[in-house]
Design an enzyme around this catalytic site. Structure first.
Site, PDB file in Angstrom:
ATOM      1  N   GLU A 331       0.858  -1.128   0.049  1.00 33.43           N
ATOM      2  CA  GLU A 331       0.238  -0.005   0.064  1.00 33.43           C
ATOM      3  C   GLU A 331       0.802   0.967   0.008  1.00 33.43           C
ATOM      4  O   GLU A 331       1.726   1.382   0.872  1.00 33.43           O
ATOM      5  CB  GLU A 331      -0.873   0.063   1.375  1.00 33.43           C
ATOM      6  CG  GLU A 331      -1.998  -0.708   1.180  1.00 33.43           C
ATOM      7  CD  GLU A 331      -3.178  -0.700   2.202  1.00 33.43           C
ATOM      8  OE1 GLU A 331      -4.221  -0.763   1.959  1.00 33.43           O
ATOM      9  OE2 GLU A 331      -2.588  -0.055   3.284  1.00 33.43           O
ATOM     10  N   CYS A 332       0.639   2.259  -0.849  1.00 35.34           N
ATOM     11  CA  CYS A 332       1.314   3.516  -0.961  1.00 35.34           C
ATOM     12  C   CYS A 332       2.769   3.255  -0.947  1.00 35.34           C
ATOM     13  O   CYS A 332       3.334   2.757  -1.848  1.00 35.34           O
ATOM     14  CB  CYS A 332       0.829   4.441   0.127  1.00 35.34           C
ATOM     15  SG  CYS A 332       1.155   6.185  -0.113  1.00 35.34           S
ATOM     16  N   GLY A 333       3.365   3.600   0.242  1.00 38.63           N
ATOM     17  CA  GLY A 333       4.976   3.508   0.240  1.00 38.63           C
ATOM     18  C   GLY A 333       5.487   1.889  -0.087  1.00 38.63           C
ATOM     19  O   GLY A 333       6.263   1.747  -0.773  1.00 38.63           O
ATOM     20  N   THR A 432      -1.226  -0.781  -4.360  1.00 34.96           N
ATOM     21  CA  THR A 432      -2.037   0.450  -4.996  1.00 34.96           C
ATOM     22  C   THR A 432      -1.547   1.702  -4.009  1.00 34.96           C
ATOM     23  O   THR A 432      -0.634   1.663  -2.986  1.00 34.96           O
ATOM     24  CB  THR A 432      -3.462   0.317  -4.296  1.00 34.96           C
ATOM     25  OG1 THR A 432      -3.454   0.088  -2.972  1.00 34.96           O
ATOM     26  CG2 THR A 432      -4.259  -1.118  -5.014  1.00 34.96           C
TER      27      THR A 432
END
Length: 444
Positions: A331-333, A432
Site C-alpha cells: 500500500e502506498c509506500g 496500490t
C-alpha cells in the site's frame, strides 16, 4: 454492542487550531490522574493515533464517517471504550469539513460527533482577532443542529487585554468558555511532508507529552471536561468484525520507520478473524518470515530511506523468493518498494524489488489526497475480483512509468469524477497507492 462510557470530541473550526495539543495534553493529564482514558481519531489519519497511544497507554482507533456507516462507528467507539472511564476523540481539519456525501457520511468530525451523540469541545485559535472570534464560534454552535458544543477553549491568547476583548464578544453568545490557553510555541511537535514526525521518531516524546499535560491542566479543569462527556447515544452499534478480510492466516507485516502506516482497526480485525501478525523490519535487512503465508508492505516513508532499502539485500532477496510462492501486497509506500525503482527528493534513483513494473519518484512533489471508492479488477490480497473497498490516498510521490502490469482496481473519488484505473498486479504480487479502510460488502 453499546457503551456507557462517556466520550467527548475535541474539534476546531480549521486545521491548526490546536486540537492535537489539547487532545494529547488531556490524554496524558487524565492518565496521570488515574483516569482510564482512551483516544480516538476522526478520519483516515495514521500518525495521530500513535501519539494518542503513547499519551495514555491504550490503542487509538480511527473513526471515518465516509467509509464506515454509523453502526460501525459506534461499534469501534464501544470497542475502544472497553475497560475505560473516558474516551477523547480528536477531530480532523475543521469541524464541518468533509466531502460530498449522503447525510452523516461526508467524513467530517461533525458526522462522527452526531453519530455518537458526543458533545464537542471546540478549540478556537484567537490569534489575530478579538470580538470577531465570537461570531465564528457562534456560527459553529448553530450551523449543524445534530451536534452540541459542550464548551469553548480559546487558544493562543496573547495577553490579559486580548482575553478580555475576546471574552466581551463571547459574553453575547451564552456559550461556556472553559479555558484560555496562552501562546506556547515550545509545545509544537516536529513535522514533515505527511504531517507530524511519527511518534516513535519524535525525540523525548514522553517529556513533550508531560509538558502538554502540565500546560493544559494548568488552564483547564479536568473535572469540568469529564463532567461534560456523555455516553454514546448511538443506536444499533455493530462490531466491525474484520473490516478487510485477512490476506492469510500468518501475515508477514513490514514494520519500521519506513513501513508504519497500518490502521489499528484493520490489524484488530485480522486478529479477530484468527490471523497471526508476524512483524519484520526491512530497514534492519530482515526478510519476510518464512512461516508466513502472505506478506503485507504498508505505507510509510520509504522515500526517506531509499538508499537503505536498496542496500537491504536480505530483505529484497527474501521478498523476491517469498513472492515466487505466496502473495505480496503493498500500500502506498509499500507499492513503491515493490516497483522497479524509487527516485528520492535529491533525484537519486534507487532500485527496488522489481516485483511490479511501476517506477515512482519523490523528486517533484505533487499532492495526491482524498477518498477512493475502489473495485478490484483482479484477485489479490485485497480479495477476489470485484471486491469493493473504501480507502484513502495521501502522498506526494508520482508514477513516472506504470509499466505493463495489469491494473488492480477501478477507483472513483468522492466528487463523482470519472473512474480511473489504479494499482498493479503481476501474478501473486499487487499494489496500490490507496490505503484500504474497509471492504464495503461486509458492511452492507
Amino acid at each position: 454492542m453499546t457503551s456507557g462510557v462517556p466520550g467527548i470530541v475535541v474539534a476546531g473550526p480549521r486545521s491548526g487550531s490546536g486540537k492535537t495539543t489539547v487532545t494529547l495534553g488531556l490524554l496524558r493529564a487524565f492518565t496521570r490522574a488515574g483516569v482510564r482514558v482512551a483516544g480516538l481519531k476522526c478520519g483516515p489519519d495514521y500518525i495521530d493515533p500513535a501519539f494518542h497511544a503513547r499519551a495514555c497507554g491504550r490503542p487509538s482507533l480511527n473513526l471515518d464517517a465516509w467509509a464506515m456507516p454509523p453502526g460501525a462507528l459506534a461499534g469501534l467507539a464501544a470497542e475502544a471504550a472497553q475497560g475505560c472511564d473516558l474516551v477523547i476523540c480528536e477531530g480532523l481539519m475543521g469541524l464541518f469539513d468533509g466531502v460530498p456525501g449522503l447525510p452523516g457520511r461526508a467524513g467530517s468530525t461533525a458526522d462522527v460527533a452526531a453519530a455518537l451523540g458526543w458533545p464537542v469541545l471546540l478549540v478556537h485559535d484567537v490569534s489575530g482577532q478579538a470580538q470577531s472570534a465570537a461570531a465564528q464560534i457562534a456560527g459553529c454552535a448553530v450551523f449543524d443542529p445534530r451536534i452540541s458544543l459542550g464548551g469553548i477553549i480559546l487558544n493562543r491568547v496573547g495577553s490579559a487585554r486580548h482575553h478580555a476583548l475576546v471574552a466581551a464578544g463571547l459574553a453575547r453568545t451564552g456559550l461556556d468558555v472553559l479555558a484560555a490557553l496562552p501562546k506556547a510555541p515550545e509545545l509544537s511537535l516536529p513535522e514533515r511532508h505527511l504531517g507530524l514526525v511519527q511518534a516513535e521518531e519524535t525525540a523525548d516524546l514522553d517529556r513533550r507529552l508531560d509538558a502538554m499535560a502540565d500546560f493544559v491542566s494548568a488552564h483547564l479543569s479536568l473535572d469540568v471536561v469529564r463532567a461534560l462527556a456523555k455516553p454514546s447515544a448511538a443506536i444499533g452499534a455493530d462490531p466491525l468484525g474484520s473490516p478487510i478480510p485477512p490476506p492469510g492466516q500468518r501475515i508477514a507485516l513490514a514494520r519500521d520507520a519506513a513501513f508504519s502506516f497500518v490502521y489499528p482497526h484493520v490489524l484488530d480485525g485480522w486478529r479477530r478473524a484468527g490471523a497471526a501478525i508476524l512483524p519484520f523490519s526491512p530497514l534492519a535487512d530482515e526478510p519476510p518470515p518464512e512461516e508466513a503465508d502472505c506478506c503485507w508492505l504498508p505505507g510509510g516513508y520509504p522515500e526517506l530511506h531509499g538508499g537503505r532499502i536498496a542496500a537491504a539485500s536480505q530483505f529484497l532477496g527474501g521478498l523476491r523468493a517469498f513472492a515466487t510462492r505466496r502473495p505480496v501486497h503493498g500500500e502506498c509506500g509499500g507499492y513503491m518498494v515493490l516497483g522497479e525503482s524509487l527516485v528520492d527528493a535529491a533525484g537519486t534513483a534507487h532500485p527496488m524489488a522489481g516485483l511490479l513494473s511501476v517506477r515512482t519518484s519523490f523528486a517533484k512533489r505533487k499532492l495526491h489526497l482524498g477518498y477512493r471508492d475502489a473495485e478490484t479488477l483482479q484477485p489479490s490480497s485485497l480479495g477476489p475480483s470485484g471486491t469493493r473497498l473504501k480507502g484513502h490516498e495521501f502522498h506526494y510521490a508520482s508514477i513516472v512509468d506504470l509499466g505493463g502490469d495489469l491494473p488492480l482496481a477501478r477507483v472513483q473519488t468522492a466528487y463523482d469524477e470519472s473512474p480511473t484505473l489504479a494499482g498493479s498486479r503481476r501474478g501473486p504480487v499487487s499494489g496500490t497507492f490507496f490505503h484500504a479502510l474497509v471492504a464495503t460488502q461486509q458492511l452492507a
